[in-house]
Every structure is written in structure tokens, then in C-alpha cells.
Scaffold this active site. Sequence first.
Site, PDB file in Angstrom:
ATOM      1  N   LYS A   1       0.831  -1.211   0.000  1.00  0.00           N
ATOM      2  CA  LYS A   1       0.000   0.000   0.000  1.00  0.00           C
ATOM      3  C   LYS A   1       0.864   1.259   0.000  1.00  0.00           C
ATOM      4  CE  LYS A   1      -4.249  -1.509  -0.050  1.00  0.00           C
ATOM      5  NZ  LYS A   1      -4.956  -1.473  -1.313  1.00  0.00           N
TER       6      LYS A   1
ATOM      7  N   LYS B   1      -2.913  -9.543  -8.675  1.00  0.00           N
ATOM      8  CA  LYS B   1      -4.191 -10.062  -8.210  1.00  0.00           C
ATOM      9  C   LYS B   1      -5.304  -9.172  -8.784  1.00  0.00           C
ATOM     10  CE  LYS B   1      -6.122  -8.454  -4.124  1.00  0.00           C
ATOM     11  NZ  LYS B   1      -7.545  -8.299  -4.402  1.00  0.00           N
TER      12      LYS B   1
ATOM     13  N   LYS C   1     -10.285  -4.312  -7.296  1.00  0.00           N
ATOM     14  CA  LYS C   1     -11.060  -3.141  -7.680  1.00  0.00           C
ATOM     15  C   LYS C   1     -10.140  -1.946  -7.865  1.00  0.00           C
ATOM     16  CE  LYS C   1     -13.637  -4.380  -4.208  1.00  0.00           C
ATOM     17  NZ  LYS C   1     -14.181  -4.132  -2.899  1.00  0.00           N
TER      18      LYS C   1
HETATM   19  P1  ATP Z   1      -9.579  -3.229  -3.147  1.00  0.00           P
HETATM   20  O1  ATP Z   1      -8.715  -3.142  -4.362  1.00  0.00           O
HETATM   21  O2  ATP Z   1     -10.424  -2.014  -2.892  1.00  0.00           O
HETATM   22  O3  ATP Z   1      -8.832  -3.682  -1.916  1.00  0.00           O
HETATM   23  P2  ATP Z   1     -10.375  -5.918  -3.690  1.00  0.00           P
HETATM   24  O4  ATP Z   1     -10.663  -6.192  -5.115  1.00  0.00           O
HETATM   25  O5  ATP Z   1      -9.043  -6.351  -3.179  1.00  0.00           O
HETATM   26  O6  ATP Z   1     -10.642  -4.373  -3.473  1.00  0.00           O
HETATM   27  P3  ATP Z   1     -11.705  -6.522  -1.209  1.00  0.00           P
HETATM   28  O7  ATP Z   1     -12.984  -5.846  -0.893  1.00  0.00           O
HETATM   29  O8  ATP Z   1     -10.456  -5.975  -0.613  1.00  0.00           O
HETATM   30  O9  ATP Z   1     -11.534  -6.563  -2.826  1.00  0.00           O
HETATM   31  O10 ATP Z   1     -11.790  -8.071  -0.876  1.00  0.00           O
HETATM   32  C1  ATP Z   1     -13.016  -8.736  -0.601  1.00  0.00           C
HETATM   33  C2  ATP Z   1     -12.746 -10.227  -0.515  1.00  0.00           C
HETATM   34  O11 ATP Z   1     -12.405 -10.743  -1.818  1.00  0.00           O
HETATM   35  C3  ATP Z   1     -11.563 -10.594   0.395  1.00  0.00           C
HETATM   36  O12 ATP Z   1     -11.870 -11.789   1.062  1.00  0.00           O
HETATM   37  C4  ATP Z   1     -10.430 -10.817  -0.579  1.00  0.00           C
HETATM   38  O13 ATP Z   1      -9.448 -11.699  -0.065  1.00  0.00           O
HETATM   39  C5  ATP Z   1     -11.161 -11.422  -1.755  1.00  0.00           C
HETATM   40  N1  ATP Z   1     -10.441 -11.163  -3.003  1.00  0.00           N
HETATM   41  C6  ATP Z   1     -10.166  -9.936  -3.514  1.00  0.00           C
HETATM   42  N2  ATP Z   1      -9.507 -10.045  -4.684  1.00  0.00           N
HETATM   43  C7  ATP Z   1      -9.343 -11.380  -4.912  1.00  0.00           C
HETATM   44  C8  ATP Z   1      -8.738 -12.135  -5.952  1.00  0.00           C
HETATM   45  N3  ATP Z   1      -8.165 -11.536  -6.980  1.00  0.00           N
HETATM   46  N4  ATP Z   1      -8.743 -13.487  -5.857  1.00  0.00           N
HETATM   47  C9  ATP Z   1      -9.325 -14.100  -4.805  1.00  0.00           C
HETATM   48  N5  ATP Z   1      -9.922 -13.445  -3.785  1.00  0.00           N
HETATM   49  C10 ATP Z   1      -9.936 -12.094  -3.833  1.00  0.00           C
HETATM   50 MG    MG Z   2      -8.439  -5.679  -1.210  1.00  0.00          MG
END
Ligand code: ATP
Ligand code: MG
Length: 324
Positions: A112, A192, A195
Site C-alpha cells: 500500500k 491479483k 477493484k
Molecule cells: P480493493 O482493491 O479495494 O482492496 P479488492 O478487489 O481487493 O478491493 P476486497 O474488498 O479488498 O476486494 O476483498 C473482498 C474479498 O475478496 C476478500 O476476502 C479478498 O481476499 C477477496 N479477493 C479480492 N480479490 C481477490 C482475488 N483476486 N482473488 C481471490 N480473492 C480475492
Molecule cells: Mg483488497
Amino acid sequence: MSKRVFSGARPTGRQHLGNYLGAIKNYVALQTEYQCIYSIVDYHALTTLRDTSELRHNTYEMVLDWLAAGIDPKGTIVYVQSHVPQVTELHLLLSMVTPLGKLTRLPTFKEKIQQQPDNVNYGLVGYPVLMAADITLYKADLIPVGADQLPHLEFTREIVRTFNHHFGDVLVEPQARLTEIPRVMGLDGVNKMSKSLNNHIELAAPPDAIRKQVMSMVTDPARKYRRDPGHPEVCNVFAMHKIYSPDDVERIEGECRNAGIGCVQCKQLYAEHLVAALAPFQERRAAWAKEPDAVWDVLADGARRATEIAAQTIAEVREAVQLP
Ligand code: ATP
Ligand code: MG
């Protein structure tokens, strides 16, 4: 008492394929056996968001995604993190037994800092402490998350042990529950799917947008020309065929290896299968979207039920810490 399941997601945008395959699939599956509690963690979103004008809208959109995916608000508690303010008190109390070095050494924190060097705020460092408070406030046993959250979960387990060592056996040490695809890669094939990295496919995206995004996916980097043999084991598109093309996956693997099929064709096939797989989800989502009041009611009811549990835990914690 039946075991409790807890998880949360940041209202930073609609849910994507990574969220679904890594977490939401388990949110839904665990409902039959456990008391499940799922939170839209708006405080966590503030660690990276400066513009908060989208928070309410994103929250609504995420609840729609969860309901459409099969979360049943009759049994399961769905609520907004900041509607149950007891979490802030537990966060503060847990912070008192958290060594700062443990937080700054976490790989997620280091990432981050690189992503937002001009906004390394106090909340960002404390993110895992707040997450530990989210989980322990409900004495949750099982935590369905993607692999990216494992360091945070390990941190929660450690902090629970430390807290209980000091103050008695009050908090519960949780365990992670992963799916069979715990880390879905983004369209770039390198990071990964996230969002915030904008390398994602939203579950609610219109079919044409999905097709366009799939066609932009990075495939096997060693396959430069159509005639080159491919390496499905390193290809992000093939990884998705394993899930969305169960009947064709062996043929695709063979034809990729002997250059019988090109990457464009391979992606077109995946796009069609994905669009078809998401259609029932999108229909259910559209049905819920016709009743926005019912969606907000789910959150109001969730907050009420979550608060009952949270108030009980906070009372026990205050007693254990011997606050006057
Ligand atoms: P941000 O980028 O805002 O952090 P994010 O896409 O990482 O968003 P989160 O809201 O942080 O999504 O995560 C919600 C859930 O989805 C968590 O349990 C996280 O581990 C899971 N998750 C997020 N991205 C992935 C991915 N690429 N593969 C598997 N699990 C994921
Ligand atoms: Mg996340």
C-alpha cells in the site's frame, strides 16, 4: 452455539470475479451450516479513498451483488461496519496489545505504501487491527477470504492469543477458509484482480463489456505468434477455462499446446462461457434492484442483529480489561 462465520469487503466498487471465486462462493456455501455475518467495511475503505462521495452508492451496489450471488438475508446478517460502532472500541483496545513493528512489516502494508506514497495514513497502518476487531467482535470461528488476506488473518490469530494471555480467555482465534481458487489474477495476468487496480471484471458488467475485457486479457507471454505452441499452465485465460469451460477444457489444453487454437479464439470461447455463467446472477440482481428499499432494509435489520452480538462481546471485553 453454532459456529460463526465472518467476512467483509470494502465498498470501493462492484464485486468482481476475484471476489466471487475467492470469497463470495464460500460466503454462500457456508450459510447452510453456520451463522454467517457479512460486513460492508466502510471504515476500511477510508484508508485508501479520499473521495467519499461514492461510498453509499458502492455499498448499495455491493449488497445487490451479494444478494444476487445467493446470500440469504433471512438467516445471514449483512450489515455496514460503521453501523455497529462497538468495533471502534474493540479496535482501540486491541491496538494497545499490538506491537507497531508487526504492522509495518506486513507485506500488505508495504504494498500500500508503494501504491499511495502520498497518503500513508494512521488508519492504513492500523488496517489489520480493525480487521481483527471486526472478526473478534463476533467471536467468529471461520473466515472465508482470498489468499491476499492470509497475512491479516494470521495477525488476527496472534493478537487474539496476546489479548487472551493478558486478559483471560475472551476472544476466539479464527481460521481462514479458502476456495479452490484463492487468488484470481487480474486482466494483466500479473497482479491479483483488484477493484483498486482496475484490472477486474465486474460480475454485473453488461455482456459486451465482459467480452471486451476478456479480449484484453494477457495470455501466455511466451506465445508471440499464432503458430507458436502455448503453455496453458501459465496462462490466465486457461485458468479460467478450467472453471467456466468444464466440457471443453481438455480439448483447449491440447489445442493450445499444439497451436491448434489461437489466443483470440480461446478468449472468445471463454467470454461466451463467462457471459452465460453470469446470466442467472445478473437476472437475480436486476430483480433486487427493482426494490431499493428492500435492499436498505436488509442492512438495517443486519445492523440491529449484529449490534446484539457486538454489545455482548464488548461488555465481556470491558470486564476482562477491568475498565472502571
Ligand atoms: P480493493 O482493491 O479495494 O482492496 P479488492 O478487489 O481487493 O478491493 P476486497 O474488498 O479488498 O476486494 O476483498 C473482498 C474479498 O475478496 C476478500 O476476502 C479478498 O481476499 C477477496 N479477493 C479480492 N480479490 C481477490 C482475488 N483476486 N482473488 C481471490 N480473492 C480475492
Ligand atoms: Mg483488497
